[in-house]
Design a protein around this motif. Structure first.
Motif, short mmCIF file in Angstrom:
data_model
loop_
_atom_site.label_atom_id
_atom_site.label_comp_id
_atom_site.label_asym_id
_atom_site.label_seq_id
_atom_site.Cartn_x
_atom_site.Cartn_y
_atom_site.Cartn_z
N GLY A 172 6.48 -49.00 7.76
CA GLY A 172 6.91 -48.63 6.41
C GLY A 172 6.85 -47.12 6.28
N LEU A 173 7.82 -46.54 5.61
CA LEU A 173 7.80 -45.09 5.46
C LEU A 173 8.45 -44.66 4.15
N VAL A 174 8.08 -43.49 3.71
CA VAL A 174 8.69 -42.88 2.54
C VAL A 174 8.63 -41.36 2.71
N GLY A 175 9.69 -40.66 2.30
CA GLY A 175 9.67 -39.20 2.43
C GLY A 175 11.02 -38.59 2.12
N LYS A 176 11.02 -37.29 2.18
CA LYS A 176 12.26 -36.53 2.02
C LYS A 176 12.61 -35.91 3.37
N GLN A 177 13.89 -35.62 3.56
CA GLN A 177 14.30 -35.08 4.85
C GLN A 177 14.35 -33.56 4.85
N ARG A 178 14.10 -33.01 6.00
CA ARG A 178 14.21 -31.56 6.15
C ARG A 178 15.66 -31.14 5.90
N THR A 179 15.84 -30.10 5.11
CA THR A 179 17.15 -29.51 4.87
C THR A 179 16.98 -28.01 5.05
N ARG A 224 13.29 -44.33 1.61
CA ARG A 224 12.24 -45.35 1.72
C ARG A 224 12.70 -46.36 2.77
N GLY A 225 11.85 -46.78 3.68
CA GLY A 225 12.32 -47.69 4.71
C GLY A 225 11.25 -48.64 5.20
N PHE A 226 11.72 -49.79 5.68
CA PHE A 226 10.83 -50.79 6.26
C PHE A 226 11.51 -51.38 7.49
N ASP A 227 10.73 -51.62 8.54
CA ASP A 227 11.27 -52.22 9.75
C ASP A 227 10.25 -53.19 10.32
N GLY A 228 10.74 -54.34 10.75
CA GLY A 228 9.87 -55.32 11.39
C GLY A 228 10.48 -55.79 12.69
N GLY A 258 14.53 -56.42 12.16
CA GLY A 258 15.29 -56.21 10.94
C GLY A 258 14.79 -54.99 10.21
N SER A 259 15.68 -54.32 9.49
CA SER A 259 15.24 -53.13 8.77
C SER A 259 15.98 -53.01 7.44
N PHE A 260 15.34 -52.32 6.53
CA PHE A 260 15.96 -52.02 5.24
C PHE A 260 15.58 -50.59 4.87
N VAL A 261 16.60 -49.80 4.55
CA VAL A 261 16.37 -48.40 4.17
C VAL A 261 17.10 -48.11 2.88
N SER A 262 16.41 -47.50 1.96
CA SER A 262 17.02 -47.17 0.68
C SER A 262 16.78 -45.70 0.39
N LYS A 263 17.74 -45.10 -0.28
CA LYS A 263 17.56 -43.69 -0.68
C LYS A 263 17.71 -43.60 -2.19
N TYR A 264 17.02 -42.65 -2.78
CA TYR A 264 17.16 -42.39 -4.21
C TYR A 264 17.61 -40.96 -4.41
N GLN A 265 18.67 -40.78 -5.18
CA GLN A 265 19.10 -39.43 -5.57
C GLN A 265 19.64 -39.50 -6.98
N GLN A 266 19.19 -38.59 -7.80
CA GLN A 266 19.57 -38.58 -9.21
C GLN A 266 21.08 -38.39 -9.36
#
Lengths: 289, 573
Positions: free
Chosen positions: B160-167, B177-181, B204-212
């Motif tokens: 499981g992970l959560v974070g912002k990416q380097r830009t 936000r992501g999860f992998d099993g 299986g994996s699920f990844v979601s991003k949030y941006q206003q």
């Protein structure tokens, strides 16, 4: 077993946060985006620079964005198209030279064409940071932020054009609306609308992407004083301080249509040690004739 | 991805002449161990009117970085300092600056592994998430946040992970936000199935991003999710794996704000036995670009990785018209057969012979544009007919033979036939006016003569014989078809002398001998001296670099020609 449960729960917690999806059934906003602040405060205007080129097939999309922002933020933005870099070069097919000394200087300084056209700058906010150059799709949100900020300066332009001699005289009054400390310069530029020439447009069907009669608007034609301007306040500007600058007898190229030309005047932070170096603090435009 | 194109352009000039040393650690069992490495590539460019190289006023540029890592037992921590003032020509100017964009602390104990700060991660093939660094390309989309890896049983891995990416030296506006099993059935049921020859892995994996959503003109989805399922079967030398991914509406600058869902299928199979191997891979990608900033372009803020299956060529003329994964959609595949001719046979001779045959081909998806008047509510922009394929983007068929003739002499002989639909792949149009289709025959002969145990001399000769198809491009004012990007054919020669293990000297030249424009029949000469001592390598080079266009999903970036002096230093401890 307890540890397994705790660890599983920690993973599950992150997973729950992950499971978020927004399905959009109608892409159109319910509220008119043009509604903005209403008061007697003088707000900043946004100089939106579209770095473009006639050989850049993706660039007309940015021009469309600029046009829609002009409608959405009428009177709040000053648009300018800077033709510079590889995609602005001329050849046997794209014969009209839109490049200017000023545009090339901005492009070299800010690195727009190297970063990939189309792109732009909104008041040159964030110079030196990674996200300084903006995709056209983000201009709207950048503009909406700027036009709600109180302005530090007010600019008024009065143009006098002699049709006989094609000489332009611009009188510009810059007034400080707050106690400002720093070094500020004023730049006057000339732009022209409704220039018909060749443009590549990838949005059109294959075979019809070369347009011979594309309508170019807000084309930067050059600097009236110089691309980096003249100092108006060198150390500070107190509330209600004002400076009048008169630029006399600027020769407008005879091939330009003066009735389609505008003078853009902007004041920017010219202190190289300032965190807002190059940022445009206020901008105005006025028709030449 | 188009990254590869960039790599080939740039690596040939600068990155390839530096060798990043592996990290060698100094161990102290009580205090833990500290290790690190650093590298600087600096160039002093000059104006060269013959190849139209103009570096502007900032003629001195450099890329530099240094890593320091600490490890003690299950604990590790590290930092990386980077500096580009400004970056070398051809790299994204947004990297200008200095800072510490990467720092982390990690703790592993039994079944739990926790990282805070920056980290790299990949789920499956990377189609939902791949955070990685490629220093030669200046590509770094490290996540900055927290990751937990949990292994409750041998064979089960949960992430499981959560974070912002380097830009650049900042962070992306969006949150990932992501999860992998993953379940490895053989390891899980070791006692029951452990002796089975067949291994099965499911994931299986699920990844979601949030941006206003700050767009005044469109309703944008603030949470966008991508999910994928995958499996791998292994039996003896046979391996098959496949992954399917689905992404919900994700309007972005990359896909021209299309709200159409994205889909991807990636599969590969291979079989290997003594002296022989065969591999096939295929993929279909439709609107699968996934970024943590919907307005990002170039190689910035990419959450996922859309694999490129074409061969990575190291010979410069084979790599000049490369393929780059089309982020908005493509279908294609590749195959490779490797065969080792045995010693003592007619072809194999005393030392045997290696033969590799490789091929790849990629096509556009068969898509139909939707009229804006019928698309104002959904904004899909296009629909896809998955039962057919579109125009050819690229093919590359090549054969490589490597043979050792004696203890001192060996050679590599290579031939490739390539085709690049340049206008579509790099410029997103079928208009051939300036960007003709390029078909080419390319040959390489590489001979190494090891005249003493630590001394060798290597000759490399390459030929690129291209034809440029402008199709129905119209004539210009002089009655000629535009020949801007028709550079005709090229030859390349290289000699590399390694007198001792410390020193190497290289001289090379690329000559555009039959450019239709006689004034552009230019030599691109290059010379380099390298010195290596233990983990430290220093090289000094001088020469010219060809220009090129680097495009990624509708945005094109001009990689200018350059000329000048380059110094590279790398070391580790």
């Amino acid at each position: 077993m307890k540890k397994v449960i705790i660890n599983s729960l920690s993973i599950l917690t992150i997973s729950i946060f992950s499971i978020s999806c927004d399905y959009v059934n109608n892409v159109n906003p319910a509220v008119d985006p043009s509604t903005g602040p209403v008061s007697n405060v003088i707000y900043r205007k946004a100089l939106v620079e579209d770095y473009t080129g006639h050989k850049c097939g993706n660039c007309p999309a940015a021009a469309i964005t600029l046009s829609s922002l002009e409608s959405s933020f009428a009177g709040k933005i000053v648009p300018m198209a800077v033709h510079a870099g590889y995609f602005a070069y001329t050849n046997a097919t794209y014969t009209t030279n839109f490049q200017t000394t000023a545009g090339d200087a901005y492009d070299t300084q800010f690195g727009n064409s190297v970063a990939g056209n189309p792109n732009g700058l909104v008041n040159r906010v964030g110079y030196g940071t990674g996200g300084f150059i903006k995709a056209h799709t983000v201009w709207g949100s950048e503009v909406s932020t700027i036009v709600t900020q109180a302005a530090k300066f007010q600019i008024r332009i009065k143009n006098t054009f002699n049709t006989g001699t094609s000489k332009l005289t611009s009188e510009v009054i810059v007034k400080s609306l707050a106690n400002n400390t720093g070094h500020y310069k004023l730049v006057l530029l000339l732009t022209e609308d409704n220039i018909i020439a060749e443009q590549l447009d990838y949005a059109l069907p294959v075979g019809a992407q070369f347009i011979t009669n594309y309508n170019f608007n807000h084309v930067l034609r050059g600097a009236i004083n110089s691309e980096w301007g003249d100092a108006v306040f060198t150390t500070s500007a107190n509330l209600n301080d004002s400076v009048v600058k008169t630029f006399t007898d600027f020769s407008v190229n005879s091939s330009y249509n003066p009735s389609k030309c505008h003078v853009i005047a902007y004041i920017y932070d010219s202190d190289s040690t300032s965190p807002t170096y190059y940022e445009v603090l206020q901008v105005e435009e006025e028709k030449v004739n | 991805m188009p990254i590869k194109f960039k790599s080939r352009i740039l690596i040939t000039s600068i990155a390839a002449i530096t060798i990043s040393n592996s990290i060698i650690s100094q161990t102290n069992s009580d205090l833990g161990s500290i290790s690190g490495n650093f590298q600087i590539d600096a160039a002093n460019y000059r104006k060269d009117t013959i190849i139209k190289a103009d570096p502007g006023s900032e003629v001195f540029r450099y890329n530099a970085f240094g890593n320091v890592n600490y490890v003690k037992g299950g604990f590790s921590a590290g930092v990386r300092f980077e500096s580009y003032n400004p970056p070398l020509l051809g790299y994204l100017p947004g990297y200008k600056g200095s800072g510490v964009p990467y720092r982390f602390a990690r703790y592993k104990h039994n079944d739990i592994d926790i990282t805070v700060g920056n980290f790299y991660e990949q789920f499956g093939s990377g189609i939902t998430l791949r955070s990685y660094e490629n220093r030669g390309l200046l590509y770094d989309n490290a996540l900055d946040g927290m990751r937990v890896i949990f292994t409750p049983k041998n064979g089960i891995t949960l992430k499981g992970l959560v974070g912002k990416q380097r830009t650049y030296f900042s962070l992306s506006p969006g949150v990932v936000r992501g999860f992998d099993g993953e379940i490895n059935f053989m390891e899980l049921f070791d006692s029951i199935l452990g002796k089975s020859k067949t291994k099965i892995i499911l994931g299986g994996s699920f990844v979601s991003k949030y941006q206003q959503d700050q767009d005044p003109l469109l309703v944008l989805p603030e949470n966008v999710g991508t999910s994928a399922g995958r499996f791998t079967i292994i039996r003896g030398g046979f391996n098959f794996n496949a992954e399917y991914a689905y992404k919900i509406n994700d309007p972005s600058f990359q896909n021209k704000f299309s709200y159409k869902p994205g889909q991807a299928i990636i599969a590969s199979t291979s079989y290997g036995m003594d002296g022989f191997s065969i591999m096939f891979s295929g993929k279909m990608l439709d609107n699968m670009s996934f970024r943590s900033d919907r307005n990002a372009s170039n190689t910035i803020d990419m959450i996922n990785y859309q694999p490129d299956l074409s061969k990575f060529h190291t010979y410069s003329l084979m790599a000049y018209y490369p393929y780059g994964t089309q982020a908005n959609g493509e279908v294609g595949g590749s195959g490779e057969i490797q065969y080792k001719v045995k010693k003592g046979t007619l072809l194999g001779g005393k030392y045997g012979m290696d033969i590799t045959v490789n091929g790849s081909v990629f096509y556009a998806l068969d898509t139909i544009g939707i009229s804006p008047s019928k698309d104002s509510i959904r904004h899909f922009n296009y629909s896809t007919n998955y039962g057919d394929i579109g125009n050819e983007f690229y093919h590359d068929i090549n054969i490589e033979i490597t043979k050792k003739l004696s203890k001192k002499l060996k050679f590599t002989l290579m031939y490739a036939n390539q085709f690049l639909n340049q206008s579509v792949v790099q410029f997103n149009t079928l208009d051939k006016e300036e960007h003709p289709d390029v078909s080419s025959h390319i040959g390489v002969l590489d001979i190494t003569y090891k005249y003493k145990p630590n001394s060798a001399i290597r000759f490399e000769t390459q030929g690129f014989f291209g034809t440029y198809n402008y199709r129905d491009a119209k004539l210009d004012a002089h009655g000629q078809k535009n020949i801007t990007n028709n550079t005709g054919s090229w030859v390349s020669e290289l000699i590399e002398w390694t007198p001792t293990t410390h020193w190497s000297i290289t001289l090379a030249d690329q000559y555009n001998y039959n450019n239709p424009d006689v004034s552009k029949r230019v030599h691109y000469y290059f010379a380099m001296v390298g010195y290596t001592s233990g983990p430290t390598r220093i090289s000094l080079s001088y020469g010219r670099q060809r220009q090129g266009i680097f495009c990624a999903g509708g945005v094109c970036r001009f990689v200018p020609s350059s000329s000048g002096l380059t110094l590279s230093i790398s070391s580790s401890f």
